[in-house]
Motif scaffolding. Structure first.
Motif, PDB file in Angstrom:
ATOM      1  N   GLU A 289       0.844  -1.186   0.000  1.00  0.00           N
ATOM      2  CA  GLU A 289       0.000   0.000   0.000  1.00  0.00           C
ATOM      3  C   GLU A 289       0.882   1.239   0.000  1.00  0.00           C
ATOM      4  O   GLU A 289       1.586   1.527   0.961  1.00  0.00           O
TER       5      GLU A 289
ATOM      6  N   GLY B 206      -2.053   5.089  -0.253  1.00  0.00           N
ATOM      7  CA  GLY B 206      -3.448   4.700  -0.381  1.00  0.00           C
ATOM      8  C   GLY B 206      -3.758   3.834  -1.579  1.00  0.00           C
ATOM      9  O   GLY B 206      -4.911   3.431  -1.767  1.00  0.00           O
ATOM     10  N   GLU B 207      -2.767   3.488  -2.382  1.00  0.00           N
ATOM     11  CA  GLU B 207      -2.963   2.665  -3.571  1.00  0.00           C
ATOM     12  C   GLU B 207      -2.289   1.309  -3.384  1.00  0.00           C
ATOM     13  O   GLU B 207      -1.149   1.234  -2.905  1.00  0.00           O
TER      14      GLU B 207
ATOM     15  N   VAL C 285      -0.255  -1.635  -4.681  1.00  0.00           N
ATOM     16  CA  VAL C 285       0.722  -1.796  -5.756  1.00  0.00           C
ATOM     17  C   VAL C 285       1.349  -3.185  -5.651  1.00  0.00           C
ATOM     18  O   VAL C 285       1.652  -3.665  -4.558  1.00  0.00           O
TER      19      VAL C 285
ATOM     20  N   ASP D 176       1.107   5.090 -13.130  1.00  0.00           N
ATOM     21  CA  ASP D 176       0.606   6.049 -12.137  1.00  0.00           C
ATOM     22  C   ASP D 176       1.766   6.482 -11.239  1.00  0.00           C
ATOM     23  O   ASP D 176       2.627   5.662 -10.900  1.00  0.00           O
TER      24      ASP D 176
ATOM     25  N   ARG E 136       2.087   6.806  -8.192  1.00  0.00           N
ATOM     26  CA  ARG E 136       2.245   6.010  -6.979  1.00  0.00           C
ATOM     27  C   ARG E 136       2.932   4.673  -7.238  1.00  0.00           C
ATOM     28  O   ARG E 136       3.304   3.972  -6.308  1.00  0.00           O
ATOM     29  N   ARG E 137       3.102   4.329  -8.499  1.00  0.00           N
ATOM     30  CA  ARG E 137       3.793   3.097  -8.864  1.00  0.00           C
ATOM     31  C   ARG E 137       5.233   3.359  -9.328  1.00  0.00           C
ATOM     32  O   ARG E 137       5.896   2.442  -9.810  1.00  0.00           O
TER      33      ARG E 137
END
Length: 505
Positions: free
Chosen positions: A405, A408-409, A411, A471, A473-474
Motif C-alpha cells: 500500500e 493509499g494505492e 501496488v 501512475d 504512486r507506482r
C-alpha cells in the motif's frame, strides 16, 4: 500400474534415463525400483511412514521416489538448497525416520550433519557416511513388487515457493483408481519424435510429472542436479533434447551464456518451458529472439500443479499485455477471479485467483487452519491476485500477502518490474516496499543493469521511464543498483533481503 512402470516393462533395452553418471536402460531402471522397494520395506518403510528424500534431481533419486511409492510409504522432498536448520526442522515435523540422499545430488558437507540427526537413519544411494541403500538393494530380488499403497495414506509432501521466506509443506494422499496425468503434460510433449526432456535442480512435482510422461511416451528423462549454463548447453546438444524445463532465473542465466541463435545450435529442441515463477515480458521476448517461437511460460502452484500456460500462438503479435500474461487455463483446470466475498469478478477486474484442478492438494501437512483457509468446496484459494481478460488470458500481479500500500494505492511488484525490464539498460529488477516513519510505506526497486549499460541506466532515467507509463504512486522513490537479485531456495526474489540491503545503504 503407472504408465511409467508399464513403459519400463515394455521395452527393457531402451535408454530411458540419463544424468552425469550416464544412461540407464528401462530394464536397469525397473530392476532398481523393485530392489529399492524391497530394501526400504526391509527397513520398515511402508504405509503411514514418511521418508525424507534429500537433494537435487538425479536418475537415482527419481527411481527412489518411485520405489517409495511402491512400498505405500510417504515421502517428503527436502531441497538441497534449504539451510540445514530448515531441513532438520522439516524432517522432524514430518516424522521421517529415514533420510535418503544421492551423494551425486547433494552437498557432501551436508551428509555428516544429516547423519548426526537424532532419531533419523541416513541412507545414501551409493557410498557415503550413511548406509548404502543402493548397495543393500543390489543383493535383493528384482521380481515384481506388488504396490502396497492404501488410499488415504500420505503419499508426497512438497514445499511451496517461500517467496516471503516461509514455505509450507503440501500433502498429497494416495488415491484409489488409476493415476491421473497432470493437466497440459500430454499437450506439451506431443508431436514429433519421442520426447527427450531435460530437467535440472529440484525433484519437483512438475519435473516428475513431465519426466514420467516423457518416458511413458517412448522418450527419455535427462537430469542435472544443478544449473550450470555451459553444462546445460552441452547436454542439450549431446542428448539432442527436445524439451527443456527451467525457472525464469535459470532461463536468464542460459540466455546470458548462449551466443547467437539457439535455434541453429539446438535444431532438435521443440519446447522451452519457463515455470515455477512469473516470466517477465522482457525475458520472454529475449528467449523467443534466441530460441524462436518455441518458448512457453507456465503458471502453477505446489497446491494445484500446473494451472495455465502461455503458448507461442498467444504472443505471436508481440503485444505487451499478452506477453505479461500467464496464458490460458490448461485442459481440465478452471480458474476464477473473485472479490473478497467470493463473488466472480468481471473480465479485466482484479481479484484473488481461485483454481479447481484434478491435481489439487489434499491439505497442508498438520496445518488444519491453513487448509481450511485455502481449500473450499474443491477450489484452491491461491493467494495470488490477478485478472482474466475478455479472451481468457490470465494475468498475475502477485501474492495477496505481497501487496504494497503506497499512498493509499495497492501496488504489486510485477506492475513495476514488467515495465522497468522493458528498458534496454535493465537486465533484472525486483520492486519492494519499506515502512516509513508515518506508519505507511515507500516504494523502491533493485536493478541489475545490462552489461555495458550502466552509464545510461541512472536512477533519474529509470524513474522517468516509469513515470511515462505508470501512475505516480507506482514509480519507486529510489533505485538500488545491485550485482544480483537475492533469491529464495525456489529461485524467487527474496524481498526481506532487499529491504536489508536498502537499509544498509
Amino acid at each position: 500400474m503407472t504408465p511409467f512402470i508399464a513403459e519400463l516393462e515394455r521395452d527393457r533395452d531402451r535408454v530411458v534415463l540419463h544424468d552425469r553418471r550416464g544412461g540407464l536402460t528401462a530394464g536397469q531402471a525397473l530392476d532398481t525400483i523393485r530392489r529399492l522397494a524391497r530394501a526400504l520395506a526391509g527397513l520398515g518403510h511402508g504405509p503411514g511412514r514418511i521418508a525424507a528424500l534429500i537433494g537435487s534431481m538425479t536418475s537415482r533419486l527419481h527411481l527412489l521416489a518411485h520405489a517409495v511409492e511402491l512400498t505405500g510409504g510417504g515421502q517428503v522432498e527436502i531441497p538441497d538448497t534449504l539451510p540445514f536448520a530448515d531441513q532438520a526442522g522439516l524432517i522432524a515435523e514430518c516424522g521421517a525416520c529415514l533420510a535418503i540422499a544421492d551423494p551425486g545430488g547433494v552437498r557432501r558437507t551436508r551428509l555428516p550433519d544429516l547423519a548426526a540427526l537424532p532419531g533419523v537413519r541416513l541412507l545414501t544411494l551409493g557410498p557415503g557416511p550413511g548406509t548404502d541403500l543402493l548397495g543393500t538393494a543390489a543383493a535383493l530380488s528384482a521380481a515384481p513388487f506388488p504396490p502396497r499403497a492404501r488410499p488415504g495414506d500420505p503419499n508426497r509432501i512438497t514445499l511451496t515457493g517461500g517467496t516471503t521466506g516461509r514455505a509450507k509443506p503440501v500433502l498429497r494422499r494416495f488415491r484409489a483408481g488409476p493415476p491421473r496425468t497432470a493437466p497440459g503434460v500430454r499437450e506439451l510433449l506431443a508431436g514429433g519424435a519421442p520426447p527427450r526432456l531435460l530437467k535440472t535442480g529440484r525433484l519437483t512435482g512438475l519435473g516428475r510429472a513431465l519426466g514420467d510422461a516423457a518416458v511413458a511416451a517412448g522418450g527419455r528423462l535427462i537430469t542435472l542436479p544443478g544449473f550450470d549454463p555451459p553444462e546445460v548447453a552441452a547436454v542439450l546438444a549431446e542428448q539432442k533434447a527436445t524439451h527443456l524445463v527451467l525457472s525464469p532465473y535459470e532461463l536468464r542465466l542460459l540466455l546470458d551464456h548462449l551466443d547467437g541463435s539457439a535455434a541453429r545450435r539446438f535444431p532438435h529442441l521443440r519446447s522451452v518451458l519457463s515455470a515455477t515463477a512469473a516470466t517477465s515480458p522482457a525475458l520472454l521476448s529475449r528467449a523467443v529472439d534466441r530460441f524462436g517461437p518455441i518458448v512457453r511460460a507456465g503458471y502453477g502452484q505446489t497446491e494445484a500443479g500446473s494451472v495455465a500456460r502461455l503458448e507461442p500462438e498467444d504472443y505471436a503479435d508481440g503485444s505487451f499485455e499478452v506477453r505479461r500474461s500467464a496464458g490460458r487455463p490448461l485442459p481440465g483446470v478452471r480458474v476464477e477471479v473473485r472479490d473478497p466475498r467470493g463473488r466472480p469478478r468481471e473480465p479485466g477486474e482484479r481479484g484473488e485467483i481461485w483454481v479447481h484442478s484434478p491435481r489439487l492438494t489434499t491439505e497442508y501437512w498438520r496445518r488444519p487452519e491453513a487448509t481450511a483457509h485455502a481449500l473450499r468446496d474443491g477450489w484452491l484459494r491461491t493467494g495470488d491476485v490477478g485478472f482474466l481478460d475478455a479472451d481468457g488470458l490470465l494475468t498475475l500481479l502477485g501474492r495477496a500477502s505481497d501487496a504494497m500500500e503506497i499512498a493509499g494505492e495497492v501496488v504489486f511488484a510485477a506492475e513495476v518490474d514488467s515495465w522497468l525490464q522493458e528498458h534496454p539498460a535493465v537486465l533484472e529488477s525486483a520492486t519492494f516496499d519499506v515502512p516509513d516513519s508515518t506508519g505507511g510505506a515507500t516504494l523502491h526497486t533493485a536493478v541489475v543493469t545490462a552489461p555495458g549499460a550502466a552509464a545510461e541506466a541512472g536512477a533519474p532515467e529509470l524513474r522517468a521511464w516509469l513515470s511515462r507509463r505508470l501512475d505516480p504512486r507506482r514509480v519507486p522513490s529510489s533505485v538500488l543498483f545491485v550485482p544480483h537479485i537475492p533469491l529464495t531456495y525456489a529461485n524467487e526474489p527474496c524481498r526481506d533481503t532487499l529491504r536489508k540491503w536498502h537499509a544498509a545503504g
